[in-house]
Scaffold this motif. Sequence first.
Motif, PDB file in Angstrom:
ATOM      1  N   ASP A  44       0.116  -3.318   2.606  1.00  0.00           N
ATOM      2  CA  ASP A  44       1.423  -3.957   2.650  1.00  0.00           C
ATOM      3  C   ASP A  44       2.276  -3.444   1.488  1.00  0.00           C
ATOM      4  O   ASP A  44       1.855  -3.487   0.327  1.00  0.00           O
ATOM      5  CB  ASP A  44       1.233  -5.478   2.556  1.00  0.00           C
ATOM      6  CG  ASP A  44       2.542  -6.212   2.483  1.00  0.00           C
ATOM      7  OD1 ASP A  44       3.059  -6.585   3.544  1.00  0.00           O
ATOM      8  OD2 ASP A  44       3.063  -6.389   1.353  1.00  0.00           O
ATOM      9  N   GLY A  45       3.475  -2.973   1.798  1.00  0.00           N
ATOM     10  CA  GLY A  45       4.308  -2.324   0.799  1.00  0.00           C
ATOM     11  C   GLY A  45       4.679  -3.197  -0.386  1.00  0.00           C
ATOM     12  O   GLY A  45       4.626  -2.742  -1.542  1.00  0.00           O
ATOM     13  N   MET A  46       5.067  -4.439  -0.136  1.00  0.00           N
ATOM     14  CA  MET A  46       5.494  -5.277  -1.255  1.00  0.00           C
ATOM     15  C   MET A  46       4.314  -5.571  -2.175  1.00  0.00           C
ATOM     16  O   MET A  46       4.435  -5.516  -3.406  1.00  0.00           O
ATOM     17  CB  MET A  46       6.123  -6.588  -0.751  1.00  0.00           C
ATOM     18  CG  MET A  46       7.570  -6.451  -0.313  1.00  0.00           C
ATOM     19  SD  MET A  46       8.652  -5.583  -1.509  1.00  0.00           S
ATOM     20  CE  MET A  46       8.549  -6.697  -2.928  1.00  0.00           C
ATOM     21  N   ALA A  47       3.165  -5.903  -1.584  1.00  0.00           N
ATOM     22  CA  ALA A  47       1.982  -6.197  -2.406  1.00  0.00           C
ATOM     23  C   ALA A  47       1.592  -4.967  -3.227  1.00  0.00           C
ATOM     24  O   ALA A  47       1.354  -5.063  -4.444  1.00  0.00           O
ATOM     25  CB  ALA A  47       0.819  -6.645  -1.514  1.00  0.00           C
ATOM     26  N   CYS A  48       1.550  -3.802  -2.583  1.00  0.00           N
ATOM     27  CA  CYS A  48       1.197  -2.577  -3.309  1.00  0.00           C
ATOM     28  C   CYS A  48       2.232  -2.270  -4.383  1.00  0.00           C
ATOM     29  O   CYS A  48       1.893  -1.870  -5.504  1.00  0.00           O
ATOM     30  CB  CYS A  48       1.092  -1.394  -2.343  1.00  0.00           C
ATOM     31  SG  CYS A  48      -0.309  -1.523  -1.204  1.00  0.00           S
ATOM     32  N   GLY A  49       3.505  -2.438  -4.033  1.00  0.00           N
ATOM     33  CA  GLY A  49       4.567  -2.124  -4.980  1.00  0.00           C
ATOM     34  C   GLY A  49       4.469  -2.968  -6.243  1.00  0.00           C
ATOM     35  O   GLY A  49       4.579  -2.463  -7.367  1.00  0.00           O
ATOM     36  N   VAL A  50       4.245  -4.259  -6.066  1.00  0.00           N
ATOM     37  CA  VAL A  50       4.182  -5.154  -7.222  1.00  0.00           C
ATOM     38  C   VAL A  50       2.974  -4.815  -8.093  1.00  0.00           C
ATOM     39  O   VAL A  50       3.081  -4.710  -9.324  1.00  0.00           O
ATOM     40  CB  VAL A  50       4.130  -6.624  -6.757  1.00  0.00           C
ATOM     41  CG1 VAL A  50       3.726  -7.539  -7.900  1.00  0.00           C
ATOM     42  CG2 VAL A  50       5.479  -7.023  -6.189  1.00  0.00           C
ATOM     43  N   SER A 104      -7.103   4.285   6.891  1.00  0.00           N
ATOM     44  CA  SER A 104      -6.347   3.123   6.415  1.00  0.00           C
ATOM     45  C   SER A 104      -4.967   3.213   7.031  1.00  0.00           C
ATOM     46  O   SER A 104      -4.578   4.269   7.540  1.00  0.00           O
ATOM     47  CB  SER A 104      -6.263   3.083   4.883  1.00  0.00           C
ATOM     48  OG  SER A 104      -5.426   4.115   4.410  1.00  0.00           O
ATOM     49  N   ILE A 105      -4.244   2.093   7.005  1.00  0.00           N
ATOM     50  CA  ILE A 105      -2.942   2.045   7.685  1.00  0.00           C
ATOM     51  C   ILE A 105      -1.896   1.466   6.741  1.00  0.00           C
ATOM     52  O   ILE A 105      -2.067   0.353   6.224  1.00  0.00           O
ATOM     53  CB  ILE A 105      -3.007   1.149   8.946  1.00  0.00           C
ATOM     54  CG1 ILE A 105      -4.122   1.606   9.889  1.00  0.00           C
ATOM     55  CG2 ILE A 105      -1.646   1.093   9.649  1.00  0.00           C
ATOM     56  CD1 ILE A 105      -3.863   2.875  10.636  1.00  0.00           C
ATOM     57  N   VAL A 106      -0.821   2.202   6.553  1.00  0.00           N
ATOM     58  CA  VAL A 106       0.334   1.691   5.816  1.00  0.00           C
ATOM     59  C   VAL A 106       1.247   0.961   6.806  1.00  0.00           C
ATOM     60  O   VAL A 106       1.616   1.526   7.835  1.00  0.00           O
ATOM     61  CB  VAL A 106       1.098   2.843   5.136  1.00  0.00           C
ATOM     62  CG1 VAL A 106       2.431   2.380   4.570  1.00  0.00           C
ATOM     63  CG2 VAL A 106       0.239   3.479   4.048  1.00  0.00           C
ATOM     64  N   LEU A 107       1.583  -0.287   6.478  1.00  0.00           N
ATOM     65  CA  LEU A 107       2.531  -1.051   7.292  1.00  0.00           C
ATOM     66  C   LEU A 107       3.924  -0.717   6.800  1.00  0.00           C
ATOM     67  O   LEU A 107       4.308  -1.064   5.681  1.00  0.00           O
ATOM     68  CB  LEU A 107       2.258  -2.547   7.160  1.00  0.00           C
ATOM     69  CG  LEU A 107       0.838  -2.996   7.552  1.00  0.00           C
ATOM     70  CD1 LEU A 107       0.655  -4.494   7.291  1.00  0.00           C
ATOM     71  CD2 LEU A 107       0.555  -2.677   9.019  1.00  0.00           C
ATOM     72  N   GLY A 108       4.703  -0.012   7.631  1.00  0.00           N
ATOM     73  CA  GLY A 108       6.004   0.492   7.200  1.00  0.00           C
ATOM     74  C   GLY A 108       7.130  -0.423   7.620  1.00  0.00           C
ATOM     75  O   GLY A 108       7.246  -0.766   8.801  1.00  0.00           O
ATOM     76  N   ALA A 148       5.984  -6.742   6.997  1.00  0.00           N
ATOM     77  CA  ALA A 148       5.456  -7.190   5.711  1.00  0.00           C
ATOM     78  C   ALA A 148       4.526  -8.393   5.843  1.00  0.00           C
ATOM     79  O   ALA A 148       3.410  -8.385   5.343  1.00  0.00           O
ATOM     80  CB  ALA A 148       6.606  -7.519   4.764  1.00  0.00           C
ATOM     81  N   GLY A 149       4.922  -9.410   6.546  1.00  0.00           N
ATOM     82  CA  GLY A 149       4.104 -10.625   6.593  1.00  0.00           C
ATOM     83  C   GLY A 149       2.915 -10.538   7.527  1.00  0.00           C
ATOM     84  O   GLY A 149       2.122 -11.471   7.622  1.00  0.00           O
ATOM     85  N   MET A 150       2.758  -9.434   8.241  1.00  0.00           N
ATOM     86  CA  MET A 150       1.797  -9.370   9.341  1.00  0.00           C
ATOM     87  C   MET A 150       0.366  -9.075   8.939  1.00  0.00           C
ATOM     88  O   MET A 150      -0.531  -9.181   9.777  1.00  0.00           O
ATOM     89  CB  MET A 150       2.245  -8.267  10.296  1.00  0.00           C
ATOM     90  CG  MET A 150       2.917  -8.798  11.535  1.00  0.00           C
ATOM     91  SD  MET A 150       3.303  -7.409  12.597  1.00  0.00           S
ATOM     92  CE  MET A 150       4.909  -7.945  13.156  1.00  0.00           C
TER      93      MET A 150
END
Lengths: 244, 244, 244, 244, 244, 244
Positions: free
Chosen positions: B197-203, B172-176, B181-183
Amino acid sequence: MRILVANANTTEAITLRCAEAARGAASAGVEIVPGTPRFGPAVISSGLENAIAAHGVLDLLAAHAGRVDAVVLAVSLDTALDAARQMMPCPVVGMTEAACLAACMLGPRFGLVTFGGTESYRQLIRHYGLGERCSGLVGVDFTPQRALVDPEGAVRAVAEGVAGLVAGGADSIVLGGAALAGMEPALREAAPVPLLDGMACGVRMAEALVALRPARAQGGPMAPVRGRDSVGLSDALAGLLRGG
Amino acid sequence: MRILVANANTTEAITLRCAEAARGAASAGVEIVPGTPRFGPAVISSGLENAIAAHGVLDLLAAHAGRVDAVVLAVSLDTALDAARQMMPCPVVGMTEAACLAACMLGPRFGLVTFGGTESYRQLIRHYGLGERCSGLVGVDFTPQRALVDPEGAVRAVAEGVAGLVAGGADSIVLGGAALAGMEPALREAAPVPLLDGMACGVRMAEALVALRPARAQGGPMAPVRGRDSVGLSDALAGLLRGG
Amino acid sequence: MRILVANANTTEAITLRCAEAARGAASAGVEIVPGTPRFGPAVISSGLENAIAAHGVLDLLAAHAGRVDAVVLAVSLDTALDAARQMMPCPVVGMTEAACLAACMLGPRFGLVTFGGTESYRQLIRHYGLGERCSGLVGVDFTPQRALVDPEGAVRAVAEGVAGLVAGGADSIVLGGAALAGMEPALREAAPVPLLDGMACGVRMAEALVALRPARAQGGPMAPVRGRDSVGLSDALAGLLRGG
Amino acid sequence: MRILVANANTTEAITLRCAEAARGAASAGVEIVPGTPRFGPAVISSGLENAIAAHGVLDLLAAHAGRVDAVVLAVSLDTALDAARQMMPCPVVGMTEAACLAACMLGPRFGLVTFGGTESYRQLIRHYGLGERCSGLVGVDFTPQRALVDPEGAVRAVAEGVAGLVAGGADSIVLGGAALAGMEPALREAAPVPLLDGMACGVRMAEALVALRPARAQGGPMAPVRGRDSVGLSDALAGLLRGG
Amino acid sequence: MRILVANANTTEAITLRCAEAARGAASAGVEIVPGTPRFGPAVISSGLENAIAAHGVLDLLAAHAGRVDAVVLAVSLDTALDAARQMMPCPVVGMTEAACLAACMLGPRFGLVTFGGTESYRQLIRHYGLGERCSGLVGVDFTPQRALVDPEGAVRAVAEGVAGLVAGGADSIVLGGAALAGMEPALREAAPVPLLDGMACGVRMAEALVALRPARAQGGPMAPVRGRDSVGLSDALAGLLRGG
Amino acid sequence: MRILVANANTTEAITLRCAEAARGAASAGVEIVPGTPRFGPAVISSGLENAIAAHGVLDLLAAHAGRVDAVVLAVSLDTALDAARQMMPCPVVGMTEAACLAACMLGPRFGLVTFGGTESYRQLIRHYGLGERCSGLVGVDFTPQRALVDPEGAVRAVAEGVAGLVAGGADSIVLGGAALAGMEPALREAAPVPLLDGMACGVRMAEALVALRPARAQGGPMAPVRGRDSVGLSDALAGLLRGG
């Protein structure tokens, strides 16, 4: 959303208790589907039983593949978790894994308390690569059976284990094993740090993963297998090995 | 449920973009509250700026303490995360931390792709004790600025980075970084493994933690401070150090 | 040679005591320049305060950039050390880091003794990658305040901690925290292994680095930043972010 | 202050070159005492020769015990360093150890470049517990002999190695091996990060330790041995084993 | 098959006792050849003596090169093991290494019990990269000398150490040091887990390696050295450095 | 001595080939007993199949418990090894484990070469705690099927993989997977370092363990289970869970 609460023990009473806990922890509108393997150990209490049980729980999951949105393994050793992830088209979460990862979001180091031996948990946490995040494990000298007869004694014993872990640097505590599942409210008062219940964490983490809709791996070690032959497995399990 | 999306950069445009992404990822009924620090680096691009920015983001959080149910740090280096957790009475989640932990529930090893240098991410993952779960990091030779002008080129470049990580064992790949973010949708087709995606995971992780209602630590390194003096800090921040 | 002894606490009395200790430890001809931040926690006693204090100490250092030959951070958690190194045109040394590295040149494993909690020191040593060289940490149940009133009791308590560490395999002991700084002579008799004082080690290591005249990094994560905007920072700090 | 520059090779020309470098690096007033073992390998180029050479260098040191203030091991594999520390009544520093520890005070990760194989250096850095601080090792395909004939080619080859290490994340470079000792000035221009020379670091670290006047261990693994018998060793060495 | 049982102590009585133990453990038809170094410490009891002894044991081995089928190092710190492997044309096994590796085939984690300090064993196990497989080390407060006078007391003391290790998670126990060699039968009754005797494991592992007929390395760090000069070494040892 | 060569695949042709190899490697007088599971994957080629196969191989072993002196798991992933050790009254050895441990007795770091993906082997070596001893893994782009048709091409491809591993620091090579089992003689010429064949190592290690006659654990995680119930398992397997 339908979440399969998959026991790896063949004792249905445990399945029902876990499903009950899952329902209490789930978001509104989530349907909890309980599942018990057709064969295997009654109650997993050793590495040997855990290895045998992998087949049974994968056999159970195979029968639900495509018909649930996520799986929570309702067994404290997260039996066959990696294999289940490779096999299933939906997210699969282990209850102890979920509690450990939730603990990681509360502070630097968690402890784990359980009934009996801790070696299997130590290996599990090491397998997850979380050894540096775990400050210690305590095996309380109590059995699930005795806890049913003497619930207050069990809470006292676990609370002592929690206190020892906190003194050793834990800033949160993972409650390991189904026998400790219902204890969180009773322990909460006494514990100076947050407590993590595996079924509650498992269900909420499964919901989060479903919401993130991760793509399924098309290559690498997590990609579904295809064209594999087998002997003497259930139709569902053999079918998933054969693929499409 | 109110979630503070707290930027650690002082550039409000970034805050708004992150808040937008958070709204897109949140459950129905969750209110996203955007926040930008009053002082600090415009855009954190080095360890030095990240160290300076810690004060600003803690100052921002202090002003919201008790008025939100959770915080998501909308900054790819999860600036001041441990300190924020000690200070705030509610769960605090870092966007990169959340993506890494979500990745841990999808397979054995994740990779991370970002624009520019990877050293800060390497240190962050090591700080989280997740070094064994990370198969590698790739810094794509592209800038956030150039990505705005040439979005397709950016996607191609990131997709190449993803392919390299998958070849190296990532499942799996974390987008840093905010710039990626939007990609996720544009990359999804090409990537043979799931993208986080960090924001989605964070929320979603913040929502899960709120639902688990973890007790606040009363002792140990995560317990709130009390009776501490300071000089020249905002009333809100100084007040949280004084406690009571 | 001019060495800035930079406190990260805003309590000037601590600065003066550290500067005094530094003068006692320095080579002939070295000028010790004391510095106290303009804002921040009075006395850092938690991870939260340490994160806030990073801005203040970097603000202090920025005001001395180009006017000193080296910096010793006179704060036991080596606040903002990595960032200070990236920012300053001269060597920067942390007092606890220096004591740990000196200890590494005396034997295989050092212990660390301090007043109060040890978690911050554990994380610091792990951050330095020296976990394998540290045999253990002991937090003596004593406060700096009480040590001022009962210095002999403090020495006895620390000596007990030292003895415990030696029994656990330490072949040298790092004295952690400003409160233990002056204690080395009193402890020396009783301790069966060498003791390392942070200020003395910091000053001598800083002198050694100045003598080695290391080039400044022109690329990579330690290279100075350039062209970075910011809001609400001091002219000196903002100027170093802008560069040139 | 008298510092013994102790070679572990039996080639006196190497000793003299190292002593020369030590004199260039030392503080004013420091006397450099060169020493060459009476027996052992001419030039250590393998683990086998290094193991044999331990006896010879300890024999050499024993002859100087009590007559020097510190020892710098002038051999890139820091032959018999731990044993020398236990035996000698004064500080003992290894040249590669000193360079690695100095590098740790310049940034998060150092690389190491040397002529020939890197395995011995990898093991040495791992023995020092510094594996996490080392970003990589490069063995340049060049021999010390060829470097004498083609010094410019040697510098070009080493500079390439340095560039590769910097690309891989090194923010400083340890020059490994006596053959690279004199090269620092020639490389300095081309290298984008600081370079650490073992002899210079060793001498300055030895001076710092002497200034700190660490007590000698009275117990534990670094305490001097006493009352030990032996066969066929030099009087000086046998005497130090017998003690008293 | 001829196996050299090579002591690294110069006390012949130890050699003879080890050779006796080796004969008792060997397969039928295996000839045990005892060997004692010509010079070095009488009994290795510290890191210092171990470093000195390396030369002596390599000198001893060199005299047998080509005339034995395997070597077992009959010294609990496996003195000069890596160097001996590089030098000798036949397999070389260390008695403690062999016991640790055999223990790895019995369960997840072994403990080690010995007389006196444990630091040298800790370092040895770490050097072998087996730190994760070792649950702990216990140094029993007893001397080899006292064990000769009070063998039953020694067994009782070691049995207590074994019990402590088992309580700490060990599922097998390595008996460290020649002084514990003969004790396995006396301890066997009392110990709830298997015990590993170094000489027995060493001999059986050596036999296994001889049977596997591994090729000798032609390149890399284990390849024999060639064309190396030396001063003052025995003809046999100097000859092996010079090579063919 | 009777050694069960237990396949975990249900393909009997593989069992017979492994038994043949075992006979070639065993000491005179050792009887090799081939065994194939009654159910499970035909050929294990993924973590999923490996998890399913654990039940089948334990079922097979249970049928031989008490009737053989040792077991060698004839499957490259050492399927269910820990569980088999807990269950069986005799030593159990995994073929890849045995090759890795034998490699540890030849030099500091081994490499592993196999056909196809390496992730399962990486996890296996990490599970054995041998990560530091492994310099790298190479997955040759070849299939067992193609190797049957083009054996010379297979040898060439594997030889290239070996060369790459040696360049990366391996001083011995473990041949991973049944498909490489017969290749050692053909590769031996070309390889500059020793090669370890799993079946040969497994048989010889099993013989060594039988000779050492280790006691069976009476407590802790490796002690036999007792009084455990189960559903739908074979009489032999259920009987071993129930115990005496």
